[in-house]
Design an enzyme around this catalytic site. Structure first.
Site, PDB file in Angstrom:
ATOM      1  N   ASN A  80       0.798  -1.229   0.000  1.00 12.84           N
ATOM      2  CA  ASN A  80       0.000   0.000   0.000  1.00 12.84           C
ATOM      3  C   ASN A  80       0.831   1.280   0.000  1.00 12.84           C
ATOM      4  O   ASN A  80       0.328   2.350   0.337  1.00 12.84           O
ATOM      5  CB  ASN A  80      -0.966   0.007   1.190  1.00 12.84           C
ATOM      6  CG  ASN A  80      -1.815  -1.253   1.245  1.00 12.84           C
ATOM      7  OD1 ASN A  80      -1.699  -2.043   2.171  1.00 12.84           O
ATOM      8  ND2 ASN A  80      -2.615  -1.476   0.219  1.00 12.84           N
ATOM      9  N   ILE A  87       1.267   6.993   0.699  1.00 12.13           N
ATOM     10  CA  ILE A  87       0.620   5.856   1.334  1.00 12.13           C
ATOM     11  C   ILE A  87      -0.842   5.784   0.934  1.00 12.13           C
ATOM     12  O   ILE A  87      -1.543   6.794   0.945  1.00 12.13           O
ATOM     13  CB  ILE A  87       0.725   5.974   2.874  1.00 12.13           C
ATOM     14  CG1 ILE A  87       2.196   6.108   3.285  1.00 12.13           C
ATOM     15  CG2 ILE A  87       0.091   4.771   3.559  1.00 12.13           C
ATOM     16  CD1 ILE A  87       2.391   6.727   4.649  1.00 12.13           C
ATOM     17  N   CYS A  88      -1.288   4.595   0.596  1.00  8.18           N
ATOM     18  CA  CYS A  88      -2.692   4.395   0.269  1.00  8.18           C
ATOM     19  C   CYS A  88      -3.379   3.843   1.526  1.00  8.18           C
ATOM     20  O   CYS A  88      -3.319   2.652   1.811  1.00  8.18           O
ATOM     21  CB  CYS A  88      -2.803   3.410  -0.892  1.00  8.18           C
ATOM     22  SG  CYS A  88      -4.480   3.229  -1.475  1.00  8.18           S
ATOM     23  N   LEU A  89      -3.961   4.749   2.277  1.00  7.49           N
ATOM     24  CA  LEU A  89      -4.589   4.354   3.542  1.00  7.49           C
ATOM     25  C   LEU A  89      -5.901   5.119   3.676  1.00  7.49           C
ATOM     26  O   LEU A  89      -5.911   6.354   3.576  1.00  7.49           O
ATOM     27  CB  LEU A  89      -3.633   4.674   4.700  1.00  7.49           C
ATOM     28  CG  LEU A  89      -4.097   4.357   6.128  1.00  7.49           C
ATOM     29  CD1 LEU A  89      -4.403   2.882   6.312  1.00  7.49           C
ATOM     30  CD2 LEU A  89      -3.036   4.794   7.137  1.00  7.49           C
TER      31      LEU A  89
END
Ligand SMILES: [Zn+2]
Ligand SMILES: [Zn+2]
Ligand SMILES: [Zn+2]
Lengths: 164, 132
Positions: A80, A87-89
């Site tokens: 992620n 960041i893919c959050l």
């Protein structure tokens, strides 16, 4: 800059100093409270163990109504995390809540390290290895853990030199 | 969290204080003594009472300031007319903080529907009451 955002960030800092979550440290830049540097230590008993990963948090004047931009400065190998460190959050995007603070953000990122979400891949190679070849995945992670020490030491030397 | 407040009241006046300590406001009349012959008459007295907020958390989760104090934004702008808003979910915030969150447009993103969500429990945000 609005004083409101600044004051909220000072409260975040105070909370971090009074009640530091384990494996996390963070502080704003000396001359700009909207930019924070943070270090997350890789959680124990995970392939990220002993890693010292540096991040930068960039807040806008809309904080806490908008999330800060957060990215890894240290090289990261994670399903992620994009190549540029972003960041893919969900909580940093569409599930952001103004009740989060610096401590909550960093704690979430720390737990994301060992609990990747393969449904939102940001690094396709890492996602694929995580699902299909865990051994190879862990090997790649170990490599960036070792790199994180070197990078950490380098930076410290840099700062020392500048200080002199 | 407790705060001490002093109020001046007329004798005999009744007062309702939510969640606060009760102070008997009326002097106890003594049965065997005729009121007219009382050696002194209370003209005025100042009860001191304690009160506390009856909410889950006494600080606003958005700005981190106590709900009984003006929000961070109002403090900066020296405004004192800051009120608290309660949602149907019983979460309370400063009205200013909640309004700013809704206005930012981020509050309704993420899930289906256009209504705003409570920043703490993600329940649909329906105002239950606004006040102090
Ligand atoms: Zn507030
Ligand atoms: Zn306010
Ligand atoms: Zn709620």
């Amino acid at each position: 800059m609005t004083t409101m955002t600044r004051r909220r960030l000072l409260r975040d800092l105070k909370k971090l100093q009074e009640d530091t979550p384990s494996g996390i440290c963070a502080a704003p830049c000396d001359n700009n409270i909207l930019v924070w540097h943070a270090v997350i230590f890789g959680p124990a008993d995970t392939p990220f163990e002993d890693g010292t990963f540096k991040l930068v948090l960039e807040f806008t004047e809309e904080y806490p109504n908008r999330p800060p931009g957060v990215r890894f400065v240290s090289k990261m190998f994670h399903p992620n995390v994009y190549a540029d460190g972003n960041i893919c959050l969900d909580i940093l995007q569409n599930r952001w809540s103004p009740t989060y603070d610096v401590s909550a953000i960093l704690t979430s990122i720390q737990s994301l390290l060992d609990e990747p979400n393969p449904n939102s891949p940001a690094n396709s190679q890492a996602s694929e290895l995580y699902v299909k070849n865990r051994r190879e995945y862990e090997k790649k992670v170990k490599a960036i853990v070792e790199q994180s020490w070197v990078a950490f030491g380098d930076d410290k030397d840099d700062k020392d030199k500048k200080a002199k | 969290m407790e705060e001490q407040t002093e109020t001046t009241m007329a004798p005999g006046e009744r007062m309702d204080v939510d969640g606060g300590g009760y102070v008997p406001l009326q002097p106890e009349p003594e049965d065997d003594e005729p009121l007219t012959g009382a050696p002194f008459v209370i003209k005025k007295f100042s009860p001191v009472f304690f009160w506390s907020w009856d909410v889950h958390s006494d600080s606003c989760a958005i700005c981190r300031v106590m709900l009984m104090e003006p929000c961070l934004n109002c403090q900066v702008n020296n405004k004192t007319s800051c009120v608290v808003v309660w949602g149907e979910c019983n979460h309370a915030f400063h009205n200013c903080c909640m309004a700013a969150w809704i206005k930012s447009g981020s509050s309704s993103s993420g899930t289906a529907g256009t209504g705003s969500k409570c920043p703490l429990c993600q329940a649909e945000w329906i105002i239950q009451r606004v006040g102090n």
